[in-house]
Design a protein around this motif. Structure first.
Motif, PDB file in Angstrom:
ATOM      1  N   ASN A 131       0.847  -1.185   0.000  1.00  0.00           N
ATOM      2  CA  ASN A 131       0.000   0.000   0.000  1.00  0.00           C
ATOM      3  C   ASN A 131       0.889   1.243   0.000  1.00  0.00           C
ATOM      4  O   ASN A 131       1.682   1.442   0.930  1.00  0.00           O
ATOM      5  CB  ASN A 131      -0.896  -0.010   1.239  1.00  0.00           C
ATOM      6  CG  ASN A 131      -1.948   1.082   1.213  1.00  0.00           C
ATOM      7  OD1 ASN A 131      -1.728   2.158   0.670  1.00  0.00           O
ATOM      8  ND2 ASN A 131      -3.085   0.813   1.829  1.00  0.00           N
ATOM      9  N   LYS A 145       1.982   8.627  -4.097  1.00  0.00           N
ATOM     10  CA  LYS A 145       1.849   8.224  -5.490  1.00  0.00           C
ATOM     11  C   LYS A 145       2.073   6.728  -5.639  1.00  0.00           C
ATOM     12  O   LYS A 145       2.672   6.081  -4.794  1.00  0.00           O
ATOM     13  CB  LYS A 145       2.856   8.991  -6.354  1.00  0.00           C
ATOM     14  CG  LYS A 145       2.662  10.505  -6.321  1.00  0.00           C
ATOM     15  CD  LYS A 145       3.690  11.204  -7.188  1.00  0.00           C
ATOM     16  CE  LYS A 145       3.502  12.719  -7.151  1.00  0.00           C
ATOM     17  NZ  LYS A 145       4.528  13.409  -7.990  1.00  0.00           N
ATOM     18  N   GLY A 146       1.579   6.203  -6.722  1.00  0.00           N
ATOM     19  CA  GLY A 146       1.776   4.792  -7.013  1.00  0.00           C
ATOM     20  C   GLY A 146       0.498   3.998  -6.844  1.00  0.00           C
ATOM     21  O   GLY A 146      -0.413   4.394  -6.111  1.00  0.00           O
ATOM     22  N   SER A 147       0.437   2.879  -7.530  1.00  0.00           N
ATOM     23  CA  SER A 147      -0.739   2.007  -7.449  1.00  0.00           C
ATOM     24  C   SER A 147      -0.633   1.099  -6.237  1.00  0.00           C
ATOM     25  O   SER A 147       0.418   0.992  -5.606  1.00  0.00           O
ATOM     26  CB  SER A 147      -0.842   1.162  -8.721  1.00  0.00           C
ATOM     27  OG  SER A 147       0.310   0.335  -8.843  1.00  0.00           O
ATOM     28  N   TYR A 148      -1.728   0.455  -5.909  1.00  0.00           N
ATOM     29  CA  TYR A 148      -1.781  -0.469  -4.778  1.00  0.00           C
ATOM     30  C   TYR A 148      -2.070  -1.864  -5.329  1.00  0.00           C
ATOM     31  O   TYR A 148      -3.227  -2.217  -5.539  1.00  0.00           O
ATOM     32  CB  TYR A 148      -2.860  -0.020  -3.794  1.00  0.00           C
ATOM     33  CG  TYR A 148      -3.084  -0.925  -2.612  1.00  0.00           C
ATOM     34  CD1 TYR A 148      -2.078  -1.773  -2.140  1.00  0.00           C
ATOM     35  CD2 TYR A 148      -4.309  -0.928  -1.950  1.00  0.00           C
ATOM     36  CE1 TYR A 148      -2.284  -2.594  -1.053  1.00  0.00           C
ATOM     37  CE2 TYR A 148      -4.527  -1.743  -0.852  1.00  0.00           C
ATOM     38  CZ  TYR A 148      -3.510  -2.580  -0.412  1.00  0.00           C
ATOM     39  OH  TYR A 148      -3.711  -3.399   0.681  1.00  0.00           O
ATOM     40  N   PRO A 149      -1.044  -2.670  -5.575  1.00  0.00           N
ATOM     41  CA  PRO A 149      -1.252  -3.983  -6.188  1.00  0.00           C
ATOM     42  C   PRO A 149      -1.844  -5.023  -5.263  1.00  0.00           C
ATOM     43  O   PRO A 149      -2.235  -6.095  -5.711  1.00  0.00           O
ATOM     44  CB  PRO A 149       0.158  -4.377  -6.632  1.00  0.00           C
ATOM     45  CG  PRO A 149       1.066  -3.648  -5.698  1.00  0.00           C
ATOM     46  CD  PRO A 149       0.376  -2.348  -5.407  1.00  0.00           C
ATOM     47  N   ASP A 150      -1.883  -4.745  -3.958  1.00  0.00           N
ATOM     48  CA  ASP A 150      -2.574  -5.607  -2.994  1.00  0.00           C
ATOM     49  C   ASP A 150      -2.017  -7.036  -3.026  1.00  0.00           C
ATOM     50  O   ASP A 150      -0.809  -7.231  -3.114  1.00  0.00           O
ATOM     51  CB  ASP A 150      -4.076  -5.584  -3.287  1.00  0.00           C
ATOM     52  CG  ASP A 150      -4.931  -5.817  -2.041  1.00  0.00           C
ATOM     53  OD1 ASP A 150      -4.397  -6.145  -0.986  1.00  0.00           O
ATOM     54  OD2 ASP A 150      -6.161  -5.663  -2.146  1.00  0.00           O
TER      55      ASP A 150
END
Length: 375
Positions: free
Chosen positions: A131, A299-304
């Motif tokens: 996260n 910033k950045g995505s949350y690949p989970d």
């Protein structure tokens, strides 16, 4: 090895969830080659989803011995995690284990020792470590932006669970079936992040756990814990499944201010002059350091979950460093075990805990558990 052949052990909600994103091709370099579950309907589901070329096993050890897998993803009930991981290590298989690492640290320590002897990759499914908001928090603390940590507080009470949730399975919220309550089922991610983001474990714990306070269950559903760290810092952890609306607020104070995470926002209340320095120089009656409220961009995505799975696969194929090394699973579990043991013994508990004493108290409760009597 060009592709990791993965065996999924356990086809409950989590196992099926992992298979779902793997089927969509959202993790590269891996294929589900075998699955295992003791429930025939779940194996039928797997056959329909994965096709005839996937091995179906009622016995996880047969899956391990099949020669069709390079690694396993363990998504079974808590007590079985260490046993299955150790068996996999002994067969030279890589292991990705769902949280928690186990129910008691004595069991998990044996798992870690087995993992260290095997020349394989071992990871925990601590997906919250991907996260961006917690990654940024750790980055700020590691870089010294907060200075020395002085206090940690986490109120995590938005784990609301109704009685019908607990009644949905006879194993739920029982000492024999699940091994614990809110600390073991809902909070493993927060307990991991609590120590991971600040790179510190407490030196001792005093906790007050309430068992079946809000629901008709055996295990803890309301907890308040106070901890002390080696550097003199203190911390509080508050959690329950019986409040609505709940709160999720993490606050970490240091020499240079405080950082608060709440409502998906990271706020840094940054002191222009570190507090110890201000205190040394200030000569007035009332006063405090100048403070700036900084909304930190995240910033950045949350690949989970799929982010941890991709990292596990990359570690096998390309020796990529693990985000959540398996041996670190004992840390969050140590915290939950310490909180329970503190309550059971009505006193302070030093870390690392007395693992034999904890196991003795746990076994007493397992022996009296309604789940054991009903089996």
């Amino acid at each position: 090895m060009q592709v990791v052949r993965l065996g999924v052990i356990g086809l409950g909600n989590m196992g099926k969830g992992h298979i779902g994103y793997l089927l969509k091709g959202e993790v590269s370099g891996v294929v589900v080659s075998a699955v295992s579950d003791s429930v025939p309907e779940r194996l039928q589901w797997a056959k329909e989803q994965l096709g005839d070329n996937v091995g179906l096993y009622t016995d996880p050890y047969e899956l391990m011995d099949s020669g069709t897998v390079d690694g396993v993803l363990i998504a079974t009930p808590h007590y079985s995690h260490p046993e299955l991981a150790i068996a996999s290590f002994e067969r030279g298989l890589h292991v990705l284990c769902e949280k928690p690492a186990g129910v008691y640290t004595k069991q998990v320590r044996e798992m870690n020792e087995a993992g260290s002897r095997a020349n394989v990759k071992f990871s925990m499914m601590y997906n919250q470590r991907t996260n961006p908001i917690y990654v940024k928090l750790k980055e700020l603390i590691d870089a010294g932006e907060l200075g020395e940590v002085k206090r940690t507080n986490w109120i995590i009470t938005n784990w609301y669970r109704s009685q019908s949730y607990y009644d949905s399975g006879t194993w739920r919220a029982t000492w024999a079936g699940e091994g614990g309550g809110v600390l073991l089922n809902q909070d493993p991610h927060q307990l991991d992040l609590w120590q991971w983001t600040i790179s510190m474990m407490p030196k001792r714990v005093r906790a007050f756990c309430y068992f079946g306070k809000h629901r008709n269950i055996e295990v803890e559903d309301d907890v308040t814990a106070f901890v002390e760290y080696e550097n003199g810092a203190t911390g509080v952890f508050v959690t329950t499944t019986g409040e609505a609306p709940g709160t999720n607020r993490l606050e970490i104070s240091g020499e240079r201010g405080k950082i608060v995470i709440e409502n998906h926002t990271l706020t840094f209340w940054r002191l222009r002059v570190p507090e110890p320095e201000f205190n040394k120089q200030f000569t007035g009656g009332f006063g405090e350091p100048e403070c700036w409220k900084c909304e930190i961009p995240v910033k950045g995505s949350y690949p989970d979950h799929k982010g941890i799975t991709q990292n596990f696969v990359n570690a096998i194929l390309f020796d990529e460093p693990l985000i959540a090394p398996g041996e670190e699973g004992i840390k969050g579990l140590m915290l939950s075990n310490a909180m329970l043991l503190s309550t059971w013994t009505d006193g302070w508990v030093d870390l690392p805990i007395d693992e034999e004493l904890f196991y003795h108290h746990l076994q007493e409760r397992i022996d009296k558990s309604a789940y054991r009597k009903g089996k």
